[in-house]
Each structure stands twice: as structure tokens, then as C-alpha cells.
Design a protein around this motif. Structure first.
Motif, short mmCIF file in Angstrom:
data_model
loop_
_atom_site.label_atom_id
_atom_site.label_comp_id
_atom_site.label_asym_id
_atom_site.label_seq_id
_atom_site.Cartn_x
_atom_site.Cartn_y
_atom_site.Cartn_z
N VAL A 25 0.37 -0.96 0.07
CA VAL A 25 -0.13 -0.25 0.51
C VAL A 25 1.08 1.72 0.26
O VAL A 25 0.56 2.62 -0.85
CB VAL A 25 -0.84 0.07 1.34
N ILE A 26 1.80 1.28 0.82
CA ILE A 26 2.68 2.57 0.64
C ILE A 26 3.53 2.44 -0.52
O ILE A 26 3.70 3.85 -0.74
CB ILE A 26 3.73 2.17 2.17
N GLY A 27 4.04 1.26 -1.00
CA GLY A 27 5.33 1.90 -2.30
C GLY A 27 3.67 2.11 -3.39
O GLY A 27 4.22 2.51 -4.17
N TYR A 28 2.17 2.22 -3.02
CA TYR A 28 1.64 1.87 -3.94
C TYR A 28 1.86 3.53 -4.58
O TYR A 28 1.23 3.91 -5.00
CB TYR A 28 0.54 1.26 -4.24
N ALA A 29 0.97 3.83 -2.95
CA ALA A 29 0.91 4.94 -3.07
C ALA A 29 2.03 6.22 -3.52
O ALA A 29 1.83 7.38 -4.36
CB ALA A 29 0.51 5.51 -1.32
N VAL A 30 3.43 5.78 -3.04
CA VAL A 30 4.66 6.94 -3.27
C VAL A 30 4.33 6.78 -5.01
O VAL A 30 4.43 7.69 -5.46
CB VAL A 30 5.76 6.17 -2.48
N TYR A 31 4.22 5.79 -5.65
CA TYR A 31 4.17 5.56 -7.04
C TYR A 31 3.46 6.20 -7.45
O TYR A 31 3.55 7.08 -8.48
CB TYR A 31 3.76 3.76 -7.24
N LEU A 32 2.20 6.95 -7.23
CA LEU A 32 0.97 6.89 -7.87
C LEU A 32 1.44 8.51 -7.47
O LEU A 32 1.51 9.22 -8.66
CB LEU A 32 -0.17 6.97 -6.77
N TYR A 33 1.65 9.56 -6.46
CA TYR A 33 2.09 10.43 -6.34
C TYR A 33 3.23 10.81 -6.92
O TYR A 33 2.90 12.00 -7.29
CB TYR A 33 2.04 10.63 -4.96
N PHE A 34 4.35 10.53 -7.46
CA PHE A 34 5.32 10.86 -7.87
C PHE A 34 5.54 10.68 -8.99
O PHE A 34 6.20 11.01 -10.12
CB PHE A 34 6.61 10.01 -7.27
N ARG A 75 -4.89 14.36 -2.19
CA ARG A 75 -6.27 14.13 -2.54
C ARG A 75 -6.43 13.06 -3.34
O ARG A 75 -7.47 12.23 -3.25
CB ARG A 75 -6.95 15.58 -2.25
N MET A 76 -5.92 13.66 -4.93
CA MET A 76 -6.29 12.34 -5.27
C MET A 76 -5.65 11.10 -5.23
O MET A 76 -6.39 10.04 -5.44
CB MET A 76 -5.75 12.99 -6.76
N VAL A 77 -4.97 10.90 -4.16
CA VAL A 77 -3.80 9.56 -4.22
C VAL A 77 -5.30 9.32 -3.33
O VAL A 77 -5.30 7.56 -2.58
CB VAL A 77 -2.95 9.78 -3.60
N GLU A 78 -5.62 9.87 -2.59
CA GLU A 78 -6.28 9.59 -1.27
C GLU A 78 -7.93 8.55 -1.61
O GLU A 78 -8.25 7.61 -1.58
CB GLU A 78 -6.60 10.93 0.06
N GLU A 79 -8.26 9.04 -2.70
CA GLU A 79 -9.49 8.96 -3.94
C GLU A 79 -9.29 7.31 -3.98
O GLU A 79 -9.85 6.95 -4.15
CB GLU A 79 -10.29 9.93 -4.44
N MET A 80 -8.07 7.83 -4.58
CA MET A 80 -7.79 6.12 -5.72
C MET A 80 -7.17 5.59 -4.50
O MET A 80 -7.61 4.12 -5.02
CB MET A 80 -6.50 6.69 -6.54
N LEU A 81 -7.26 5.39 -4.08
CA LEU A 81 -6.73 4.16 -2.43
C LEU A 81 -7.86 3.86 -1.69
O LEU A 81 -7.76 2.88 -1.40
CB LEU A 81 -5.61 4.72 -1.06
N ALA A 82 -9.07 4.83 -2.09
CA ALA A 82 -10.49 4.16 -1.52
C ALA A 82 -10.90 4.08 -1.89
O ALA A 82 -11.26 2.84 -1.32
CB ALA A 82 -10.90 6.23 -1.00
#
Length: 237
Positions: free
Chosen positions: A18-27, A34-41
Motif C-alpha cells: 500500500v505504501i509503495g503504491y501510494a508513493v508510486y502514484l504521487y510521484f 487528495r487524488m491519491v487518497e481517493e484512488m486508495l479509497a
């Protein structure tokens, strides 16, 4: 999901994937926190945008460092160019150094665009790459020629506006992020963000326009495998 043991992620409630995926999306993409937050949700993962920001600062820096340690081979033809950023009402110059394949070698934010700034940028780049270039391509700014002379570089120096499109194109991702983030707040923020953003983008720079569909998919699968090795997160089954 199972998490590969990694001391970097010890004590965190969310698994490595989850952490690696969030970092990948953002950078990797021009999206907001907030878009990353929504994609994870959307995937059933409830996490705040502030948590994503903290992950980006800590784990993004660690991932970028691991990518640099892999010492991927780079071309010996360097393109250098600057773009003007407005930060807190003041003009700053962001210098980009890329190789002939479009991989970002280094970035540096400075308040001026003169011989001293060019010399500092070149010295930092030489130290980071550990070697001198075979060819140096810049625009017609005389500061680079003066800095090259002071540093006693013997490489070929090509000064022509039309030859430096490679470096100018490297500014586009920065401009997209600048718009998404509603401008940068400080030079330190720019330097910190791009020091993570550029290595991650280099890692998945697949040159899709120059590959067939099958070649691109194979290269993408290879890049994802390498990303899994860097982050310590296993690929999804």
C-alpha cells in the motif's frame, strides 16, 4: 496481502504494498495528495492525504536513494537547460541536466543565472555522475562556456538553441506538477520534491513512442519487477 520483511516499513499499520503504491502514484503521475487518497479509497484503503504526504517524504526519499544506488548506465552526452520558476513572488532558475535518452541526471534550484550558478550546477553534476561528459549541449548562454573553462573540462561543447530540445522537454513534468500543486512554496520544496520525482520517473521511462506494443509491455513488466525489488513490495498476483 503479504509484506516482505523490511526494517524501513517497521511499525507502520499499512503493508509495504500500500505504501509503495501510494508513493508510486504521487510521484509518477501529476495528481494531488487528495487524488491519491481517493484512488486508495476506491480500493478499500482508508488513509488521509496527510498520511500520503508523510509517506512521500520518508519512503519516497528512501526509494529514490535505492534507485540511485543501482547506478543505471547513462549516456555521456549531457543536455543542460534552465526554466524560470516563480516562488513566493521571486524568480528562481531551475537547471535540468538530462542525457540523450531523456533521463534526468540532476536538478538544481538557484536564484541567479550567471557564471557562478552554471559552475555550481556543473560541479554538482560532475560529482554526482563521477565522470565528465563526452559532449555538453547547452543554449547560447555564455555562462556555461565560462564555467566549462574554469572547471577545465575538455569535452565538446555544442551551443545551439535548436539542439537542446531534449533538456527543454524535461521541464514539462515539472511544469505539470507546478500547476497541480498550485505553485511551489519554496526553493527547498522544489529541490526536495524533484530529488524524489525525477529518479522515480527515470525508473519507468520506457520510451513508448519508440517501441512496439509487445516490446513496451515487456519493458513495463521488467520495470514493475525492478520497482518491486526497490520498494520491497511483492507484485500483485
Amino acid at each position: 496481502m503479504t509484506t516482505r520483511p523490511d526494517p524501513t516499513y517497521a511499525g507502520y499499520r499499512f503493508p509495504t504494498e500500500v505504501i509503495g503504491y501510494a508513493v508510486y502514484l504521487y510521484f509518477r503521475f501529476p495528481v494531488s495528495l487528495r487524488m491519491v487518497e481517493e484512488m486508495l479509497a476506491l480500493r478499500g484503503i482508508t488513509v488521509s492525504h496527510e498520511t500520503v504526504r508523510q509517506w512521500g517524504l520518508k519512503f519516497g526519499r528512501e526509494i529514490a536513494t535505492r534507485i540511485r544506488q543501482r547506478r543505471l548506465s547513462r549516456s555521456d552526452k549531457w543536455h543542460l537547460d534552465e526554466v524560470v520558476l516563480s516562488i513566493a513572488g521571486k524568480k528562481h532558475c531551475l537547471s535540468h541536466a538530462v542525457d540523450q535518452d531523456g533521463f534526468v541526471l540532476d536538478v538544481l534550484v538557484q536564484s541567479r543565472r550567471n557564471k557562478r550558478a552554471a559552475k555550481r550546477s556543473l560541479r554538482k553534476l560532475l560529482k554526482k555522475q563521477g565522470r565528465a561528459p563526452r559532449v555538453l549541449v547547452t543554449d547560447k548562454l555564455k555562462s556555461y562556456a565560462a564555467a566549462k573553462k574554469d572547471l577545465k573540462l575538455r569535452c565538446e561543447h555544442r551551443q545551439h538553441k535548436g539542439l537542446n530540445n531534449r533538456a527543454k522537454n524535461s521541464h514539462q513534468p515539472t511544469r505539470r506538477r507546478e500547476r497541480q500543486m498550485k505553485r511551489f512554496e519554496s526553493p527547498c520544496q522544489v529541490q526536495r520534491f524533484l530529488s524524489i520525482h525525477d529518479p522515480i520517473n527515470n525508473f519507468v521511462n520506457l520510451h513508448r513512442d519508440h517501441r512496439s506494443a509487445s516490446e513496451y509491455r515487456a519493458a513495463r513488466a521488467q520495470a514493475f519487477t525492478a520497482w518491486s525489488e526497490v520498494t520491497g513490495a511483492p507484485l500483485a498476483a
